[in-house]
Scaffold this motif. Structure first.
Motif, PDB file in Angstrom:
ATOM      1  N   VAL A 290      23.478  85.500  79.068  1.00 14.52           N
ATOM      2  CA  VAL A 290      24.496  86.222  78.317  1.00 14.52           C
ATOM      3  C   VAL A 290      25.838  86.141  79.047  1.00 14.52           C
ATOM      4  O   VAL A 290      26.890  86.011  78.423  1.00 14.52           O
ATOM      5  N   ALA A 291      25.805  86.170  80.361  1.00 15.43           N
ATOM      6  CA  ALA A 291      27.035  86.061  81.144  1.00 15.43           C
ATOM      7  C   ALA A 291      27.702  84.709  80.897  1.00 15.43           C
ATOM      8  O   ALA A 291      28.934  84.632  80.793  1.00 15.43           O
TER       9      ALA A 291
ATOM     10  N   TRP B 146      37.837  85.136  73.879  1.00 16.19           N
ATOM     11  CA  TRP B 146      37.667  86.526  73.473  1.00 16.19           C
ATOM     12  C   TRP B 146      39.011  87.193  73.190  1.00 16.19           C
ATOM     13  O   TRP B 146      39.117  88.041  72.292  1.00 16.19           O
TER      14      TRP B 146
ATOM     15  N   GLY C 130      36.264  81.819  78.514  1.00 14.73           N
ATOM     16  CA  GLY C 130      35.900  83.066  77.838  1.00 14.73           C
ATOM     17  C   GLY C 130      37.073  84.010  77.627  1.00 14.73           C
ATOM     18  O   GLY C 130      37.213  84.607  76.570  1.00 14.73           O
TER      19      GLY C 130
ATOM     20  N   PHE D 194      27.426  83.016  78.177  1.00 19.10           N
ATOM     21  CA  PHE D 194      27.961  83.082  76.818  1.00 19.10           C
ATOM     22  C   PHE D 194      29.340  83.736  76.815  1.00 19.10           C
ATOM     23  O   PHE D 194      30.272  83.235  76.196  1.00 19.10           O
ATOM     24  N   PHE D 195      29.471  84.864  77.540  1.00 20.09           N
ATOM     25  CA  PHE D 195      30.754  85.554  77.571  1.00 20.09           C
ATOM     26  C   PHE D 195      31.789  84.790  78.378  1.00 20.09           C
ATOM     27  O   PHE D 195      32.984  84.881  78.102  1.00 20.09           O
ATOM     28  N   ALA D 196      31.362  84.002  79.367  1.00 24.40           N
ATOM     29  CA  ALA D 196      32.293  83.214  80.168  1.00 24.40           C
ATOM     30  C   ALA D 196      32.771  81.986  79.411  1.00 24.40           C
ATOM     31  O   ALA D 196      33.870  81.482  79.647  1.00 24.40           O
ATOM     32  N   MET D 197      31.966  81.478  78.483  1.00 23.49           N
ATOM     33  CA  MET D 197      32.303  80.325  77.652  1.00 23.49           C
ATOM     34  C   MET D 197      32.783  79.136  78.481  1.00 23.49           C
ATOM     35  O   MET D 197      33.783  78.493  78.164  1.00 23.49           O
TER      36      MET D 197
END
Length: 68
Positions: free
Chosen positions: A6-7, A20, A16, A9-12
């Protein structure tokens, strides 16, 4: 799934923050447009109601003056 956690995913992949931030700004803009539309719609309805009431008062006054 393309992301390992998940980290990730949020960092992209290091982008990120920009991704975002873009989503956030877009969401705020859309919410602002909806709120502005609702406010303006209510203002238009109130204006039409005021105009209608004024027109009715004018017509009632004309009837009264015609009777005299």
């Amino acid at each position: 799934m393309q992301f390992e956690s998940v980290a990730d995913f949020f960092a992209m992949g290091g982008y990120g923050f920009y991704v975002w931030l873009a989503f956030g700004v877009s969401a705020l803009a859309m919410i602002g447009i909806v709120i502005d539309s609702i406010v303006k719609r209510n203002a238009i309805f109130k204006s039409v109601a005021r105009q209608s009431a004024r027109q009715q008062r004018v017509e009632a006054a004309k009837e009264v003056t015609e009777r005299l």
